[in-house]
Scaffold this motif. Structure first.
Motif, PDB file in Angstrom:
ATOM      1  N   ARG A  26       0.809  -1.220   0.000  1.00 26.15           N
ATOM      2  CA  ARG A  26       0.000   0.000   0.000  1.00 26.15           C
ATOM      3  C   ARG A  26       0.841   1.268   0.000  1.00 26.15           C
ATOM      4  NH1 ARG A  26      -0.783   2.419   5.032  1.00 26.15           N
ATOM      5  NH2 ARG A  26       0.331   1.398   6.722  1.00 26.15           N
ATOM      6  N   ILE A  27       2.114   1.152   0.355  1.00 27.71           N
ATOM      7  CA  ILE A  27       2.998   2.323   0.302  1.00 27.71           C
ATOM      8  C   ILE A  27       4.045   2.145  -0.801  1.00 27.71           C
ATOM      9  CG2 ILE A  27       2.675   3.093   2.668  1.00 27.71           C
ATOM     10  CD1 ILE A  27       5.134   1.585   3.493  1.00 27.71           C
ATOM     11  N   HIS A  28       3.738   1.242  -1.737  1.00 29.47           N
ATOM     12  CA  HIS A  28       4.505   1.081  -2.976  1.00 29.47           C
ATOM     13  C   HIS A  28       5.972   0.734  -2.730  1.00 29.47           C
ATOM     14  CE1 HIS A  28       0.935   2.787  -4.766  1.00 29.47           C
ATOM     15  NE2 HIS A  28       1.063   3.874  -4.023  1.00 29.47           N
ATOM     16  N   LYS A  29       6.221  -0.196  -1.823  1.00 27.59           N
ATOM     17  CA  LYS A  29       7.574  -0.670  -1.595  1.00 27.59           C
ATOM     18  C   LYS A  29       7.911  -1.752  -2.625  1.00 27.59           C
ATOM     19  CE  LYS A  29       8.588   1.960   1.831  1.00 27.59           C
ATOM     20  NZ  LYS A  29       9.661   2.969   1.702  1.00 27.59           N
ATOM     21  N   PRO A  30       9.219  -1.952  -2.923  1.00 27.45           N
ATOM     22  CA  PRO A  30       9.601  -2.904  -3.968  1.00 27.45           C
ATOM     23  C   PRO A  30       9.182  -4.346  -3.671  1.00 27.45           C
ATOM     24  CG  PRO A  30      11.525  -2.126  -2.753  1.00 27.45           C
ATOM     25  CD  PRO A  30      10.385  -1.243  -2.377  1.00 27.45           C
ATOM     26  N   ALA A  31       9.157  -4.732  -2.410  1.00 26.29           N
ATOM     27  CA  ALA A  31       8.701  -6.068  -2.025  1.00 26.29           C
ATOM     28  C   ALA A  31       7.314  -5.926  -1.410  1.00 26.29           C
ATOM     29  CB  ALA A  31       9.670  -6.710  -1.035  1.00 26.29           C
TER      30      ALA A  31
END
Length: 214
Positions: A26-31
């Motif tokens: 939801r916070i657009h992290k790579p994993a």
């Protein structure tokens, strides 16, 4: 009954990994969701194999397989960490991958209660501790990270910019990287809003390629 229990272990790991992963997604992290779900169910499956297939009454050590999972996830997590100048990103993502693998191992070993508790703890850490950290004012002084090309007059120009804008500088550190330099400037907490308002002017200094405040 045996295969039903094994399937339940894998499904529980899949669900736990997805729950942890969605907080990163939801916070657009790579994993994100898929990565964490795959790691969790994969660690669970390897643990199941190590305790049921690779071990007999005569030989086998399930602990060896568990150790390989831990080291393997360490390498995978290291790949998510990015260091550019003074900026280091991905540490929390790497840590969640490591914990997710541990949760998967727990479910694979049949420890439903403990694994569920750790899953809840991981969710609490990711969802709530960041807000508490920000509420307490963070761990360090506000930082401005400046990337620029190497120039003998640049540091003086940047220092003068802070003086002209009445922004209190607590410390300055410089790190060189080939033809580029990174400048870490710690400022007073009371000057954060002022710094954000005039940040665009900082990037107009000759030689400055970018600046961000944290």
């Amino acid at each position: 009954m045996f295969y039903l229990d094994m399937t339940l272990r894998l499904f529980s790991a899949l669900l736990a990994g997805a729950l942890i992963g969605v907080t990163r997604e939801r916070i657009h992290k790579p994993a994100g969701l898929r990565t964490h779900a795959l790691i969790c169910v994969g660690a669970a499956f390897i643990t199941v194999l190590s305790t049921t297939v690779f071990i007999t009454d005569d030989h086998g050590d399930p602990g060896r397989v568990a150790a390989q999972i831990v080291s393997g996830i360490g390498f995978l997590g290291a790949g998510t960490i990015l260091k550019k100048g003074f900026s280091v990103k991905g540490l929390t993502t790497a840590a969640t991958l490591w914990v997710t693998a541990a949760v998967g191992m727990g479910f694979g070993a049949g420890e439903y209660l403990l694994s569920s508790v750790v899953t809840v703890f991981a969710l609490m850490i990711v969802l709530f501790l960041k807000k508490i950290e920000l509420l307490l004012g963070g761990r360090n002084l506000p930082r401005i990270i400046i990337t620029a090309r190497e120039d003998k007059d640049l540091l003086g120009n940047i220092t003068n910019w802070f003086k002209d804008n009445a922004i209190t500088v607590e410390s300055i550190d410089v790190e060189e990287d080939e033809n580029n330099i990174s400048i870490l400037v710690e400022i007073s907490k009371g000057d954060v809003i002022k710094a954000k308002q005039v940040m665009i002017d900082l990037t107009r200094i000759e030689g400055v390629r970018g600046a961000e405040i944290r």
